[in-house]
Design a protein around this motif. Sequence first.
Motif, PDB file in Angstrom:
ATOM      1  N   VAL A 185      -7.688 -19.198 -15.782  1.00 30.01           N
ATOM      2  CA  VAL A 185      -7.352 -17.854 -16.258  1.00 30.01           C
ATOM      3  C   VAL A 185      -7.943 -17.618 -17.641  1.00 30.01           C
ATOM      4  O   VAL A 185      -8.474 -16.544 -17.940  1.00 30.01           O
ATOM      5  CB  VAL A 185      -5.824 -17.655 -16.264  1.00 30.01           C
ATOM      6  N   GLY A 186      -7.851 -18.639 -18.490  1.00 28.11           N
ATOM      7  CA  GLY A 186      -8.412 -18.499 -19.836  1.00 28.11           C
ATOM      8  C   GLY A 186      -9.916 -18.291 -19.817  1.00 28.11           C
ATOM      9  O   GLY A 186     -10.447 -17.424 -20.518  1.00 28.11           O
ATOM     10  N   LYS A 191      -2.176 -10.592 -12.733  1.00 24.20           N
ATOM     11  CA  LYS A 191      -2.529 -10.922 -14.115  1.00 24.20           C
ATOM     12  C   LYS A 191      -4.016 -10.712 -14.351  1.00 24.20           C
ATOM     13  O   LYS A 191      -4.431 -10.118 -15.355  1.00 24.20           O
ATOM     14  CB  LYS A 191      -2.139 -12.382 -14.406  1.00 24.20           C
ATOM     15  N   ALA A 222      -4.044 -22.316 -16.094  1.00 23.82           N
ATOM     16  CA  ALA A 222      -4.262 -21.781 -17.433  1.00 23.82           C
ATOM     17  C   ALA A 222      -5.719 -21.911 -17.853  1.00 23.82           C
ATOM     18  O   ALA A 222      -6.274 -21.015 -18.504  1.00 23.82           O
ATOM     19  CB  ALA A 222      -3.353 -22.493 -18.444  1.00 23.82           C
ATOM     20  N   GLY A 255     -10.727 -14.831 -18.459  1.00 24.59           N
ATOM     21  CA  GLY A 255     -10.458 -13.815 -19.470  1.00 24.59           C
ATOM     22  C   GLY A 255     -11.538 -13.760 -20.538  1.00 24.59           C
ATOM     23  O   GLY A 255     -11.956 -12.673 -20.969  1.00 24.59           O
ATOM     24  N   SER A 282      -5.638 -20.085 -24.934  1.00 25.62           N
ATOM     25  CA  SER A 282      -4.886 -18.831 -25.035  1.00 25.62           C
ATOM     26  C   SER A 282      -4.051 -18.548 -23.788  1.00 25.62           C
ATOM     27  O   SER A 282      -2.956 -17.989 -23.873  1.00 25.62           O
ATOM     28  CB  SER A 282      -5.851 -17.666 -25.285  1.00 25.62           C
ATOM     29  N   ALA A 283      -4.541 -18.926 -22.608  1.00 25.42           N
ATOM     30  CA  ALA A 283      -3.827 -18.605 -21.366  1.00 25.42           C
ATOM     31  C   ALA A 283      -2.588 -19.460 -21.152  1.00 25.42           C
ATOM     32  O   ALA A 283      -1.774 -19.153 -20.277  1.00 25.42           O
ATOM     33  CB  ALA A 283      -4.768 -18.750 -20.173  1.00 25.42           C
ATOM     34  N   SER A 296       0.498 -17.473 -21.263  1.00 26.30           N
ATOM     35  CA  SER A 296       0.563 -16.332 -20.350  1.00 26.30           C
ATOM     36  C   SER A 296       1.912 -16.280 -19.637  1.00 26.30           C
ATOM     37  O   SER A 296       2.409 -17.286 -19.125  1.00 26.30           O
ATOM     38  CB  SER A 296      -0.569 -16.422 -19.316  1.00 26.30           C
ATOM     39  N   GLU A 314      -6.160  -7.841 -16.767  1.00 27.40           N
ATOM     40  CA  GLU A 314      -7.185  -8.129 -17.769  1.00 27.40           C
ATOM     41  C   GLU A 314      -8.413  -7.246 -17.590  1.00 27.40           C
ATOM     42  O   GLU A 314      -9.179  -7.040 -18.530  1.00 27.40           O
ATOM     43  CB  GLU A 314      -7.584  -9.604 -17.692  1.00 27.40           C
TER      44      GLU A 314
END
Length: 562
Positions: free
Chosen positions: A421-422, A291, A418, A425, A167-168, A171, A295
């Motif tokens: 971050v994913g 970012k 990514a 999150g 998903s990231a 971003s 979140e």
Amino acid sequence: MESFALHSLSTTATSTLLSHHHHHPSRLSLLRRTSSRSPPSTISLRSLSVQPLSFSLLKPIPRFSTRIAAAPQDNAPPPPPPSPSPSPSPQGAKLIPLILSISVGLILRFAVPVPEGVTPQGWQLLSIFLSTIAGLVLSPLPVGAWAFIGLTASIVTKTLSFSAAFSAFTSEVIWLIVISFFFARGFVKTGLGDRIATYFVKWLGKSTLGLSYGLTLSEALIAPAMPSTTARAGGIFLPIIKSLSLSAGSKPGDSSSRKLGSYLIQSQFQCAGNSSALFLTAAAQNLLCLKLAEELGVVISNPWVSWFKAASLPAIISLLCTPFILYKLYPPETKDTPDAPGIAATKLKQMGPVTKNEWIMVGTMLLAVTLWICGETLGIPSVVAAMIGLSILLLLGVLNWDDCLSEKSAWDTLAWFAVLVGMAGQLTNLGVVTWMSDCVAKVLQSLSLGWPAAFGLLQAAYFFIHYLFASQTGHVGALFSAFLAMHIAAGVPGILAALALAYNTNLFGALTHYSSGQAAVYYGAGYVDLPDVFKIGFVMATINAIIWGVVGTFWWKFLGLY
């Protein structure tokens, strides 16, 4: 050394051919004909680096099936034994770091009971995440490769679905970071950054202290449009510092390094963190911090302006103080540099007038920065502003697509940023970060700490944990969300906590020789001894903490951040 090596190779080649003259007289005549047709040319080191030199006369002489037996020689020494073939370099992951990294996750997953308030899925993802972070520190594989393996593990174990795991990768912030690498390449390719820094040397470079201020101010000017501290260090400032140092008789790895080079390296290295903290777009990790804060529900309106306003006073004071403090703590032997402005003027003359591509780069960066500042009013997101800028550079030929493809660090960053971050999150979505922050909040409450004391304690812990990390962005991906959640749980205002953590992320880049990309660049120049890196890094970290803590307390109160 280079001409000696070429002469030796030429002599060896001639001797080899002459030794075969009795059996192959035609080879010598061929050599003579070739030599008469091909005049000798001057070979420079630059030409060798661009295109490997091919010595056609050194190719092995073909063996023929008809051989002439050599006369026996009774007194000839026996042939030397064949040298053992070198052992192949190890392939794949480093075994011990691999075992340690995986063990961290396995111990958490199977040896530690799942606590109340955390789902088995969240606990399993936390174990994979911690193994991934351990791998970033221990490096069993390159960062991107290890992050990909962690991503694969989260899908194979059905901890995350494919779409959730990836998903990231869509971003906006991740792609803004990628495009920032291309902007940095444009500055280096066109020579614009080099020209700006050289002008400051010309204007302020009559003394060593003035020279340091010139380099510091030029980096602060370039920083908002060149969002890579490492690119600024390696592509612009280190070459200038080395040139000035060598002209002053200051050589790396020599006692003369303290004449000029050591001081300029240390000053630029320590100031770079403040330049990166001054502007949101001055470093890739700044964008990642906001970012991750978003979140957790901490949304900063008009981020570029808000970031600059909060950072401006403490960062500018630190930038002005750092060269002078180091001038006293780590003094250069050469105090005056009267030749530096002349060297800079000569270099500018050699560079010629500002080129068309440099003007395009200036215009594009002014447009991008304007859109970053006014983007919220105009309804243009930051990443769209960056896309517009990159499109202009591609359309007008300042950059080509091969430039973008060859920027490996950008694509590597896309991959592992990514992934981190994913995962961060998803840990938030699964309630793991909330559980961790609640546990820390209970501990802080048991100590009867108010939020200002908790703020100072958590900020110091976040800062000095960086001794365990070799990457600022890796540190952010691993710990920023957790520490921000702890701040919020302790009652610290969210925007204040997020910005302070983000500013610290830039400042701890000068702690050690491995703490950031620019640290490796400057230390690798050979002007600074390792003990001095650690000593000056700790001292300047303390001084920065005092400046940012004291000035920031009053300035942030004035701005209404708390």
